[in-house]
Design a protein around this motif. Structure first.
Motif, short mmCIF file in Angstrom:
data_model
loop_
_atom_site.label_atom_id
_atom_site.label_comp_id
_atom_site.label_asym_id
_atom_site.label_seq_id
_atom_site.Cartn_x
_atom_site.Cartn_y
_atom_site.Cartn_z
N MET A 291 -3.82 -10.03 5.05
CA MET A 291 -3.18 -8.72 4.71
C MET A 291 -2.02 -9.34 3.60
O MET A 291 -1.23 -10.45 4.11
N ASN A 292 -1.90 -8.99 2.47
CA ASN A 292 -0.83 -9.42 1.77
C ASN A 292 0.33 -8.55 1.67
O ASN A 292 0.40 -7.38 2.10
N LEU A 293 1.51 -9.14 1.09
CA LEU A 293 3.04 -8.57 1.27
C LEU A 293 2.68 -6.96 0.29
O LEU A 293 3.31 -6.09 0.64
N LYS A 294 1.86 -6.89 -0.63
CA LYS A 294 1.72 -6.05 -1.81
C LYS A 294 1.51 -4.68 -1.03
O LYS A 294 1.80 -3.52 -1.08
N GLU B 295 -6.08 -1.40 3.71
CA GLU B 295 -6.69 -2.83 3.66
C GLU B 295 -8.12 -2.82 3.29
O GLU B 295 -8.58 -3.86 2.60
N ILE B 296 -8.90 -1.92 3.57
CA ILE B 296 -10.26 -1.83 3.22
C ILE B 296 -10.50 -1.69 1.45
O ILE B 296 -11.11 -2.50 0.97
N ASP B 297 -9.62 -0.69 1.14
CA ASP B 297 -9.37 -0.35 -0.32
C ASP B 297 -9.08 -1.66 -0.98
O ASP B 297 -9.62 -2.22 -1.93
N ARG B 298 -8.03 -2.50 -0.58
CA ARG B 298 -7.45 -3.71 -1.13
C ARG B 298 -8.87 -4.96 -1.27
O ARG B 298 -8.95 -5.38 -2.16
N VAL B 299 -9.58 -4.58 -0.16
CA VAL B 299 -10.68 -5.91 -0.04
C VAL B 299 -11.65 -5.67 -0.88
O VAL B 299 -12.32 -6.34 -1.73
N PHE B 300 -12.12 -4.35 -0.98
CA PHE B 300 -13.06 -3.85 -2.05
C PHE B 300 -12.68 -3.87 -3.52
O PHE B 300 -13.36 -4.24 -4.46
N SER B 301 -11.58 -3.74 -3.80
CA SER B 301 -10.85 -4.03 -4.94
C SER B 301 -10.97 -5.22 -5.55
O SER B 301 -11.28 -5.77 -6.66
N ASP B 302 -10.55 -6.38 -4.72
CA ASP B 302 -10.43 -7.77 -5.10
C ASP B 302 -11.83 -8.24 -5.05
O ASP B 302 -12.09 -8.93 -5.93
#
Length: 160
Positions: A1-4, A30-37
């Motif tokens: 998990m990142n600070l953002k 967190e799932i949205d961030r993983v898929f975005s990355d």
């Protein structure tokens, strides 16, 4: 998990977001961030580039434009001049078929392309010729007559 992912977008500055009541909200973020990355770093699947390679050259008193259009026939290509914009367009249909004792693979790729080149003023559209030979389109047109540069000496006067 990142600070953002811990920062609230609605807060001013970089204040840490308040603790969330539902653990599913944090999980969803967190799932949205993983898929975005993942999507940003995902390479394009193998797809042939449909944009034709083109060269523009001057030969004596004419301009020659060549475009690589492998596998295309005259009926698949359109050359059009509107105002001073020459447009070469068409549609590519590519099929690759592989057969052997254990497998059969058929890959198809379809797509349209269009390339435009701005031509100098004074081109006579009746003098443009286009030929397609062995997958290479050649468009030739005579160079327009060069305009004579007009030079005029302007007198500099004192301000009144």
């Amino acid at each position: 998990m990142n600070l953002k992912s811990l920062l609230s977008l609605g807060n001013k500055g970089n204040e840490i977001a308040s603790t969330e009541t539902s653990p599913f909200t944090s999980l969803q973020r967190e799932i949205d961030r993983v898929f975005s990355d993942f999507a940003q770093g995902w390479p394009r699947l193998h797809q042939p580039d449909l944009t034709p390679r083109m060269d523009v050259t001057e030969r004596g008193n004419e301009i020659a434009i060549t475009a690589e259009l492998p596998g295309l026939q005259e009926k698949d290509v359109k050359v059009e001049l509107v105002d001073n914009l020459l447009t070469i367009s068409g549609e590519k249909k590519i099929e690759n078929e592989t057969k052997d004792d254990k497998r059969y693979v058929l890959e198809r790729s379809y797509g349209a392309f269009s390339r435009s080149i701005e031509l100098p003023e004074g081109i006579n559209s009746d003098d443009i010729k286009a030929y397609l030979v062995n997958g290479v389109l050649t468009v030739t047109l005579p160079k327009p007559p060069e305009a004579e540069p007009s030079a005029k000496q302007i007198e500099v006067k004192a301000a009144a």
